[in-house]
Design a protein around this motif. Structure first.
Motif, PDB file in Angstrom:
ATOM      1  N   LEU A 139       7.340 -12.248  -7.992  1.00  0.00           N
ATOM      2  CA  LEU A 139       7.348 -11.099  -8.781  1.00  0.00           C
ATOM      3  C   LEU A 139       8.775 -10.191  -8.283  1.00  0.00           C
ATOM      4  N   THR A 140       9.183  -9.794  -9.584  1.00  0.00           N
ATOM      5  CA  THR A 140      10.583  -9.056  -9.189  1.00  0.00           C
ATOM      6  C   THR A 140      10.432  -7.717 -10.062  1.00  0.00           C
ATOM      7  N   PHE A 141      10.658  -6.738  -9.169  1.00  0.00           N
ATOM      8  CA  PHE A 141      10.634  -5.410  -9.431  1.00  0.00           C
ATOM      9  C   PHE A 141      11.970  -4.564  -9.447  1.00  0.00           C
ATOM     10  N   ARG A 142      12.110  -3.714 -10.294  1.00  0.00           N
ATOM     11  CA  ARG A 142      13.299  -2.845 -10.036  1.00  0.00           C
ATOM     12  C   ARG A 142      13.098  -1.250  -9.803  1.00  0.00           C
ATOM     13  N   ARG A 143      13.828  -0.734  -8.916  1.00  0.00           N
ATOM     14  CA  ARG A 143      13.689   0.659  -8.489  1.00  0.00           C
ATOM     15  C   ARG A 143      14.088   1.720  -9.582  1.00  0.00           C
ATOM     16  N   ALA A 144      13.152   2.405 -10.109  1.00  0.00           N
ATOM     17  CA  ALA A 144      13.564   3.346 -11.219  1.00  0.00           C
ATOM     18  C   ALA A 144      14.650   4.105 -10.969  1.00  0.00           C
ATOM     19  N   PRO A 181       4.324  -0.716  -9.079  1.00  0.00           N
ATOM     20  CA  PRO A 181       4.613   0.370  -9.966  1.00  0.00           C
ATOM     21  C   PRO A 181       4.390   1.761  -9.690  1.00  0.00           C
ATOM     22  N   GLN A 182       3.320   2.131  -9.224  1.00  0.00           N
ATOM     23  CA  GLN A 182       2.863   3.552  -8.653  1.00  0.00           C
ATOM     24  C   GLN A 182       3.818   4.002  -7.838  1.00  0.00           C
ATOM     25  N   ALA A 183       4.520   3.178  -7.039  1.00  0.00           N
ATOM     26  CA  ALA A 183       5.374   3.906  -6.147  1.00  0.00           C
ATOM     27  C   ALA A 183       6.928   3.887  -6.626  1.00  0.00           C
ATOM     28  N   GLY A 184       6.899   3.912  -7.884  1.00  0.00           N
ATOM     29  CA  GLY A 184       8.385   3.909  -8.360  1.00  0.00           C
ATOM     30  C   GLY A 184       9.322   2.796  -8.898  1.00  0.00           C
ATOM     31  N   PHE A 185       8.408   1.599  -8.903  1.00  0.00           N
ATOM     32  CA  PHE A 185       9.162   0.288  -9.536  1.00  0.00           C
ATOM     33  C   PHE A 185       8.837   0.007 -10.711  1.00  0.00           C
ATOM     34  N   THR A 186       9.650  -0.781 -11.298  1.00  0.00           N
ATOM     35  CA  THR A 186       9.334  -1.415 -13.066  1.00  0.00           C
ATOM     36  C   THR A 186       9.124  -2.922 -12.617  1.00  0.00           C
ATOM     37  N   LEU A 187       8.062  -3.253 -13.109  1.00  0.00           N
ATOM     38  CA  LEU A 187       8.121  -5.039 -13.249  1.00  0.00           C
ATOM     39  C   LEU A 187       8.974  -5.644 -14.109  1.00  0.00           C
ATOM     40  N   THR A 220       1.073  -1.201  -0.096  1.00  0.00           N
ATOM     41  CA  THR A 220       0.110  -0.061  -0.319  1.00  0.00           C
ATOM     42  C   THR A 220       0.917   1.430   0.104  1.00  0.00           C
ATOM     43  N   PRO A 221       0.219   2.411  -0.476  1.00  0.00           N
ATOM     44  CA  PRO A 221       1.351   3.502  -0.584  1.00  0.00           C
ATOM     45  C   PRO A 221       2.100   4.026   0.616  1.00  0.00           C
ATOM     46  N   GLY A 222       1.479   3.830   1.818  1.00  0.00           N
ATOM     47  CA  GLY A 222       2.208   4.151   2.834  1.00  0.00           C
ATOM     48  C   GLY A 222       3.590   3.751   2.991  1.00  0.00           C
ATOM     49  N   TYR A 223       3.611   2.144   2.757  1.00  0.00           N
ATOM     50  CA  TYR A 223       4.650   1.438   3.203  1.00  0.00           C
ATOM     51  C   TYR A 223       5.547   1.598   1.847  1.00  0.00           C
ATOM     52  N   LEU A 224       4.968   1.549   0.624  1.00  0.00           N
ATOM     53  CA  LEU A 224       5.851   1.495  -0.600  1.00  0.00           C
ATOM     54  C   LEU A 224       6.534   2.767  -0.849  1.00  0.00           C
ATOM     55  N   LYS A 225       5.870   3.702  -0.558  1.00  0.00           N
ATOM     56  CA  LYS A 225       6.457   5.080  -0.724  1.00  0.00           C
ATOM     57  C   LYS A 225       7.989   5.207   0.167  1.00  0.00           C
ATOM     58  N   GLU A 226       8.075   4.632   1.265  1.00  0.00           N
ATOM     59  CA  GLU A 226       9.017   4.769   2.040  1.00  0.00           C
ATOM     60  C   GLU A 226      10.094   3.531   1.761  1.00  0.00           C
ATOM     61  N   LEU A 227       9.659   2.609   1.086  1.00  0.00           N
ATOM     62  CA  LEU A 227      10.499   1.477   0.825  1.00  0.00           C
ATOM     63  C   LEU A 227      11.333   2.189  -0.597  1.00  0.00           C
ATOM     64  N   ALA A 228      10.400   2.829  -1.110  1.00  0.00           N
ATOM     65  CA  ALA A 228      10.995   3.409  -2.589  1.00  0.00           C
ATOM     66  C   ALA A 228      12.128   4.395  -2.285  1.00  0.00           C
ATOM     67  N   ARG A 229      11.955   5.039  -1.325  1.00  0.00           N
ATOM     68  CA  ARG A 229      12.769   6.253  -0.866  1.00  0.00           C
ATOM     69  C   ARG A 229      14.190   5.583  -0.384  1.00  0.00           C
ATOM     70  N   VAL A 230      14.112   4.582   0.515  1.00  0.00           N
ATOM     71  CA  VAL A 230      15.100   4.019   0.860  1.00  0.00           C
ATOM     72  C   VAL A 230      16.078   3.067  -0.089  1.00  0.00           C
ATOM     73  N   MET A 231      15.526   2.739  -1.289  1.00  0.00           N
ATOM     74  CA  MET A 231      16.362   1.634  -2.072  1.00  0.00           C
ATOM     75  C   MET A 231      17.000   2.640  -3.072  1.00  0.00           C
ATOM     76  N   LYS A 232      18.074   1.965  -3.429  1.00  0.00           N
ATOM     77  CA  LYS A 232      19.057   2.683  -4.542  1.00  0.00           C
ATOM     78  C   LYS A 232      18.292   2.636  -5.865  1.00  0.00           C
ATOM     79  N   PRO A 233      18.455   3.601  -6.775  1.00  0.00           N
ATOM     80  CA  PRO A 233      18.030   3.299  -8.061  1.00  0.00           C
ATOM     81  C   PRO A 233      18.724   2.103  -8.826  1.00  0.00           C
ATOM     82  N   GLY A 234      17.679   0.962  -9.313  1.00  0.00           N
ATOM     83  CA  GLY A 234      18.257   0.012  -9.959  1.00  0.00           C
ATOM     84  C   GLY A 234      18.054  -1.292  -8.972  1.00  0.00           C
ATOM     85  N   ALA A 235      17.804  -0.808  -7.677  1.00  0.00           N
ATOM     86  CA  ALA A 235      17.859  -2.164  -6.725  1.00  0.00           C
ATOM     87  C   ALA A 235      16.548  -2.915  -7.015  1.00  0.00           C
TER      88      ALA A 235
END
Length: 231
Positions: free
Chosen positions: A226-231, A188-194, A153-168
């Protein structure tokens, strides 16, 4: 800030079956040396950011497992990647005790534990500090009115995206089709690519089946990876 403003809702089990004597021993003697410091407001009232790579004996890339269950996957990853530092977050005391027993047996030194809510860790992690994250068989919260409690959900995913390096890389394993649906919608809405979406028998090359996956298979539910990559 008032105490009630600092309080977060937490949903899920913290205690389960009565602990065995050996598990009580692990918690009494092994948890404190492995527990991640400066997360609580008592230890870190200013919420000063920590450097996760400095937690370990030598600076290294850091991976995060969110809800490690019984610890099988976390120990497997630590043993197979000795040059990586792993942080495991899990509020369920019985799971923490099981992990501590596995760590003692494997004699691993590249692990640290937060026996609590991953949001405590997000509070003090700097931007772009995590190189890989795992979410394996998270609480499914099957009732529709409880879907907002899911990690994806957005609250968790926003923070996860923030702490992850680009390409993580962010990996999700679940046996719940509706969890897959929500993951594909929200992550994907939080900044990850499938990157990939696979099914039973097509897990990651370095995957180890956990007790939760084995239970799902016994009960006729099929795993999804499922595997995602941080944009």
């Amino acid at each position: 800030m008032a105490d009630q403003e600092l309080r977060r809702n937490f949903y899920g089990r913290v205690h389960g079956k009565t602990l065995r004597a050996s598990q009580k021993d692990y918690l009494a003697n092994d948890l404190e040396p492995l527990r991640l410091r400066n997360l609580t407001r008592e230890e870190n009232p200013a919420r000063t950011k920590i450097d996760p790579s400095a937690i370990f004996e030598t600076p290294r890339p850091v991976w995060l497992e969110i809800g490690f269950g019984g610890g099988e996957h976390l120990v497997h990853m630590a043993a197979g990647n000795p040059d990586i530092g792993l942080i495991g977050c899990e509020p369920f005391v019985n799971g923490v005790a099981m992990l501590l027993g596995k760590i003692r047996q494997a004699n691993l030194t590249n692990l640290t534990i937060h026996p609590g809510d991953v949001r405590d860790l997000f509070d003090v992690l700097p931007d772009q500090s995590i190189e890989k994250a795992f979410l394996n068989y998270p609480d499914p919260w099957p009732k529709a009115r409880h879907h907002r409690r899911r990690f994806v959900t957005p609250g968790y995913l926003k923070e996860l995206a923030r702490v992850m390096k680009p390409g993580a890389e962010f990996r999700v394993a679940t046996d719940i089709p509706d969890y897959v649906r929500q993951t594909l919608e929200e992550v994907p809405q939080a900044g990850f690519t499938l990157v990939s979406q696979t099914g039973e028998g097509e897990a990651w090359q370095d995957w180890i089946s956990t007790r939760y996956e084995q239970k799902a298979l016994r009960e006729g539910r099929h795993p999804h990876y499922l595997t995602f990559r941080r944009a």
